[in-house]
Scaffold this active site. Sequence first.
Site, PDB file in Angstrom:
ATOM      1  CB  VAL A  90      -5.472  -0.089  -5.780  1.00  0.00           C
ATOM      2  CG1 VAL A  90      -4.350  -0.133  -6.813  1.00  0.00           C
ATOM      3  CG2 VAL A  90      -5.759   1.367  -5.384  1.00  0.00           C
ATOM      4  CD  GLU A  91      -2.896  -5.070  -6.150  1.00  0.00           C
ATOM      5  OE1 GLU A  91      -2.972  -5.733  -7.195  1.00  0.00           O
ATOM      6  OE2 GLU A  91      -1.904  -4.393  -5.838  1.00  0.00           O
ATOM      7  CB  THR A  92      -9.345  -7.293  -7.372  1.00  0.00           C
ATOM      8  OG1 THR A  92      -9.767  -7.174  -6.003  1.00  0.00           O
ATOM      9  CG2 THR A  92      -8.043  -8.058  -7.448  1.00  0.00           C
TER      10      THR A  92
END
Length: 321
Positions: free
Chosen positions: A116-118
């Site tokens: 989700v982050e990167t």
Amino acid sequence: MRLLAGIALSIFSMSLAAQDNIPSVDEFIEEQAQQHNLDKAQLKQWLTSAKVNDDVLEAIQRPWEAKPWYQYYPIFLTEKRLKAGLKFWKKHEATLQKAEQKYGVPAQIIVAIIGVETFYGNYMGKYSVLDSLYTLGFHYPPRAKFFRSELGEFFQLASEEGWDINSAKGSYAGAMGYGQFISSSYRYYAVDFDGDGERNLLTNPVDAIGSVANYFAKHKWQAGQPVAQPLSDDGNWSTVASEGMKPNTSRKELVDKGFDLPNHEAVSPETNVRVFEFETEESAEYWLGYDNFYVITRYNHSPLYAMAVYQFSEQLRNARQ
Ligand SMILES: [Ca+2]
């Protein structure tokens, strides 16, 4: 982590009432030098090279978490991300297992967060961390104090890790690496998980996995406990759903009020919970969030974020079975 992005809008609306007194750069230098034993001339040189970035000011006022759930989750729950997540899991299986054993955080949660982050290191941010933190710390009154504090943390972090201040890159809010750690989180929660003597979350996925797990463990993740459970469509839940993130009642209290809760083998009647409402196109869906759901919101202060991470983690887990 995109840190508090979810409440940026509501805080922005209070900005006029809560104008914080932004110090001059010289006052800030004085304060940093005293508090953290940093060299004044060095600080002056760094801050003189910092530039205001208008894109940063625009981005912080349009967080994804301001969208309704039905527009938010399709950004994250995609076939492409699931495939990439399974590939990442397979490649780092031994590391994820080691992290789960050491910190009690399941592999699917760690894989979901980094996805989700990167998108597994594919989008770690192209903003200058120095410029982002300077811009928000001195030119964004609603959260200037927080970002000046992060700027101070960034100077210390860069000194400790031997980084070049001017070349560090991250998100518009100064979050860096695979798991998008802000500077204070990097300093307090990053671990050297492959034992090479460096805490490298920027290019080392092994350190990133250990650090995400450590972050969750330090924020009191409970191994073997549930995260969330879907609630029935006909439960009158809107009467108990409220803004906020921390469990605010027990299962027993809800049952005593006549609510029909789904069973869970790992919990007792005293277990703390909170009812969450998520906006759908037609109406709303309701979920029961546990302490572990709250822990996910410590990564990014938004129930939408925590729900997307949880649902993605379940997709990953189911696909592995
Ligand atoms: Ca390392």
